[in-house]
Design an enzyme around this catalytic site. Structure first.
Site, PDB file in Angstrom:
ATOM      1  N   THR A   1     -33.840   9.545  44.780  1.00  0.00           N
ATOM      2  CA  THR A   1     -32.690   8.686  44.531  1.00  0.00           C
ATOM      3  C   THR A   1     -31.588   9.099  45.479  1.00  0.00           C
ATOM      4  OG1 THR A   1     -31.001   8.079  42.934  1.00  0.00           O
ATOM      5  CG2 THR A   1     -32.051  10.200  42.604  1.00  0.00           C
TER       6      THR A   1
ATOM      7  N   GLU B   1     -33.026   7.610  37.584  1.00  0.00           N
ATOM      8  CA  GLU B   1     -33.368   8.683  36.648  1.00  0.00           C
ATOM      9  C   GLU B   1     -33.945   8.158  35.337  1.00  0.00           C
ATOM     10  OE1 GLU B   1     -30.721   8.449  38.482  1.00  0.00           O
ATOM     11  OE2 GLU B   1     -30.261  10.382  39.411  1.00  0.00           O
TER      12      GLU B   1
ATOM     13  N   LYS C   1      -7.444   6.577  38.324  1.00  0.00           N
ATOM     14  CA  LYS C   1      -6.424   6.922  37.337  1.00  0.00           C
ATOM     15  C   LYS C   1      -5.051   6.761  37.969  1.00  0.00           C
ATOM     16  CE  LYS C   1      -5.561   9.728  33.379  1.00  0.00           C
ATOM     17  NZ  LYS C   1      -5.829  10.954  32.602  1.00  0.00           N
TER      18      LYS C   1
ATOM     19  N   TRP D   1      -6.326   4.212  33.105  1.00  0.00           N
ATOM     20  CA  TRP D   1      -7.626   4.103  33.770  1.00  0.00           C
ATOM     21  C   TRP D   1      -7.795   2.692  34.315  1.00  0.00           C
ATOM     22  CZ3 TRP D   1     -10.305   8.355  34.717  1.00  0.00           C
ATOM     23  CH2 TRP D   1     -10.117   9.479  33.902  1.00  0.00           C
TER      24      TRP D   1
END
Lengths: 520, 520
Positions: free
Chosen positions: B180, B327, B418, B423
């Site tokens: 990956t 994964e 941020k 956020w």
């Protein structure tokens, strides 16, 4: 390196996900608005998960521990479904007791299972009171739907702690056990592990959802079992339905009028049952005569006569056969049919995902099986070693594999009739007899014969309200199938015997042992 | 007894069915008439099983043994599909090589995998010739679809023995491995065992078949992958399609005109791809303008912008998002949508059967996962130990769980911005920007800011054939979403930068590392 390699660097805190029944509930409570309906109760999946948790807390408070066996005697209900989950999820073993057995057989099964706790419906209170006198090892008792207010299931669940934490353990731990009643000898105890039930559930879910439209169960169906939940996990369907968050309807003790009313009230469109229950429902519906569509029935337990399937289709029921045994979890194969090709729907069907089927021509065509969910044995070693030989489960069924990949069950190995050097299938003959005018049911067995080895004898139940059929005429009518090559001339029964009813086993199969005794 | 019980009397010859990839082929060859189509070739499943057997015999004759690693470099083809089965089935490990990596990265992945044999398409002959000079451990070589007549895949398969016997081994043996490519550091090697792939396949089959009609894959669909087969098993779909006996179409190297022609010629109605490929196909189809219905696309790999989904729906494509990572096998969640509620189809979707998803509010809302098919680690122990903590896989994605049980991916943990204590989701902002007139693509990253900590910066690609949008106007247009409460005022980008194209990773994701470098 000449052996396959295992990963040498797994994360120290990697989760080696065991296949446990609790994982079937991984996210269903969040994903469905469907309800579980049972008697007057109806609740959603969030409530279901809460109730399962409370049942485990309740049983723990009553002394049940991992490794203990908890026996259940109930009709098909939400309570049984909760036991399907809570008892294995706490590491205990669920014993589903066949309530149709004789008291002596129930005593035998309870004793052999080593159950230390019993949940039973109030209907079985007198029987259980008597049985428990001789079974002091069963220390705990809860009466479901009972008159005993201090010991009532609903009250106890409501009062139980909602905080039980289900832990992990070996996926090969036994989850369920029950007894299969052959037609000879004592009932035999079979076992299923968590791993086996999880694999049966996800493979069956994939198999059912990949059926042609209207021939399986998907998330949007409405499911009602009509196979007792004590009988091979109600064919594993409640686990599939629950994992998918399907709307489920539990009918209690089977009563045809109630089943038909529930179908209509709740919109039930997927069920499963043995041919006898189908017969009963069609008779009950005949009065009204309304179409029952949409309603899909998987039929198993014994062969599905084409005439019965045809009658069901005319009543609006989509019908297809499934194949399995107590020993196989149970689903091994499922028919896929295009109406109106009823004959194809009556075959045992296509081996399901992961199922390997082999026909052993050295053993008279016996069907041998491998699947991840076949019982690995019985309670006793010699029986286990007979069931499994050379790494294949011996079904005791004679089968053939059709060109399109579907299995046909020819007969039980021990019910095949060998007459004049020819094999005659008792199942085939029953199917042909039931299709003749005036015949409702037929059971065929072998009669010893000095000249031919064996000869077939047929027991006939007349159709309701019709004059009893003429036995000689039936033989003449069978001759057409000899002429067409469907059966050999040796298959024409030596004798036909008119009877009021056929003896049946506790799961509705024709009891051929009893027929043989009648003949003798 | 306080531990769960294991059966003490299994049959001496009972078959403890291991979950092996070969079992996915248990009965498919008998049950389907469907074909596998690839280039000029087309053949049925009986031929497929025969070809898989021959490939194993061929590799064995060339010295490949259980435990060896066999690397494959090919476009999406029947050859790749045969490698998906034959190589793991013989106990060897299939390494799917990402051919879009740089030569140095491919060298790294081949070296780390320990591959001793390589099958590659002729297109990669010059690259492989160069790589193999420095990789003497790769002793065997087969050129697929190659000019080298003595070493051509089809000729070798035809000449190989049809009699290879596949045996049983530990279900935890490694079946596949690949690398990956994150946006930082070397590619990381992940591993999947036979057990994991079998469980992924049957759970995905059940999940897909239980999608609303026309939003999943069932036995009757026609499947064509448009995610490279080197990328996480083409999302596991070829295993599902093969197990079910679905008609499959392999398109070779992706070319929009070819993909569209194959869709029409073969009746393809189920595919999956990243948003970039969807974009490419819509552009290619725009010329003709014909409806592409019926065609369902599962979109994954990166967030699916609502505007793109809407455009696809208008072209006749049924669109839904899926969620997973290299994964995770990969499928973890799948959207279910009712058109025209496009926004619901763009969410990561509902956690699949057996998947447990948890949102860790202590870690900024990171999504944590458990499922039976998550890689248990990387090639190196420290990386494995970072991936797994407390028995949960840490995805690095910030997610939210909607009221209906669906996951929404908010952002990559490391891409969240941020600003002024708020956020800001870069993914959200990209989605809103792409919906504005004149914007084709948008990539948003954080820029360090002395006063606010971080501030968003947006890179914009103009729509084809339209005048480049005015950057100030875009900011004004974004203000409406501040007014509606969809984003905070801190989310209005500090800067907007018009670019010709966005840098992409080898799997088509926006390369934010490259954007940050551009900004610096």
């Amino acid at each position: 390196m000449n052996t396959p390699r295992i990963l040498s660097t797994p994360g120290a805190n990697a989760y080696a996900y065991p296949l446990l029944i609790r994982h079937l509930l991984a996210n269903v409570a969040n994903q469905t608005d469907a309800e579980i309906v049972s008697g007057e109760l109806r609740f959603g999946y969030r409530a279901f998960v809460d109730r399962v948790t409370r049942l485990a807390a309740l049983l723990t408070a009553r002394g049940v521990r991992a490794g203990d066996t908890v026996a259940v005697m109930d009709w098909d209900s939400h309570r049984y479904l909760e036991c399907y989950f809570a008892i294995p999820m706490m590491g205990a073993i669920l014993q589903t007791v066949n309530v149709r057995l004789s008291p002596a057989q129930i005593d035998f099964t309870l004793r052999q299972s080593g159950a230390s706790f019993l949940l039973h419906h109030a209907d079985f209170a007198p029987l259980c009171a008597q049985l428990l006198l001789a079974l002091p090892q069963i220390g705990g008792l809860i009466v479901m739907d009972g008159a005993d207010e201090d010991n009532d299931y609903e009250a106890l669940i409501a009062a139980a702690s909602p905080d039980f934490i289900f832990g992990d353990f070996d996926e090969n731990a036994i989850a369920t056990t029950f007894h299969t009643t052959g037609t000879t000898g004592d009932p035999k105890q079979v076992f299923f592990s968590h791993r086996q039930l999880v694999l049966h559930t996800i493979a069956l879910a994939a198999t059912l959802a990949n059926q042609p439209d209207g021939q399986g169960m998907r998330r949007t169906n409405v499911y009602m079992p009509m196979t007792p939940m004590f009988h091979v996990h109600a064919w594993g369907m409640p686990y599939v339905a629950t994992m998918l968050g399907v709307k489920q309807v539990y009918p209690g003790r089977y009563d045809p009028a109630t089943l038909l009313a529930l179908k209509r009230r709740e919109g039930v469109d997927f069920s499963h049952c043995v041919p006898t229950i189908l017969r009963m429902l069609l008779d009950a519906n005949a009065a009204g005569g309304d179409s029952l569509a949409p309603w899909t029935f998987v039929i198993g337990g014994s062969a599905l006569p084409a005439a019965l399937a045809q009658e069901a289709e005319m009543a609006g029921i989509t019908i297809l056969a499934g194949y399995g045994m107590s020993e196989t979890g149970p689903v091994v194969a499922l028919a896929r049919g295009l109406q109106p090709d009823v004959a194809k729907c009556c075959r045992a069907g296509f081996p399901a995902i992961l199922v390997q089927a082999r026909i052993d021509m050295d053993k008279g065509g016996e069907l041998l099986l491998r699947a991840p969910w076949l019982t690995q044995g019985y309670a006793t070693q010699p029986d286990s070693d007979t069931l499994w030989a050379d790494g294949w489960m011996h079904t005791g069924d004679v089968a053939a594999l059709d060109g399109d990949g579907a299995l046909r069950i020819v007969d039980r190995l021990k019910d095949v009739i060998k007459s004049g050097g020819e094999w005659v299938s008792s199942v085939d003959l029953e199917d042909l007899l039931v299709a003749l005018p005036g015949v409702a049911e037929a059971g065929v067995i072998a009669m010893p014969d000095a000249k031919w080895g064996e000869r077939p004898v047929a027991f006939i139940v007349a159709a309701r309200g019709a004059p009893p059929p003429d036995m000689d005429l039936l033989c003449v009518q069978l001759q057409q199938h000899v002429a067409s090559g469907r059966i050999s001339r040796y298959a024409i029964p030596e004798r036909l015997v008119l009877v009021e009813a056929l003896p049946r086993t506790s799961v509705g199969k024709i009891d051929k042992k009893a027929l043989r005794a009648m003949l003798a």
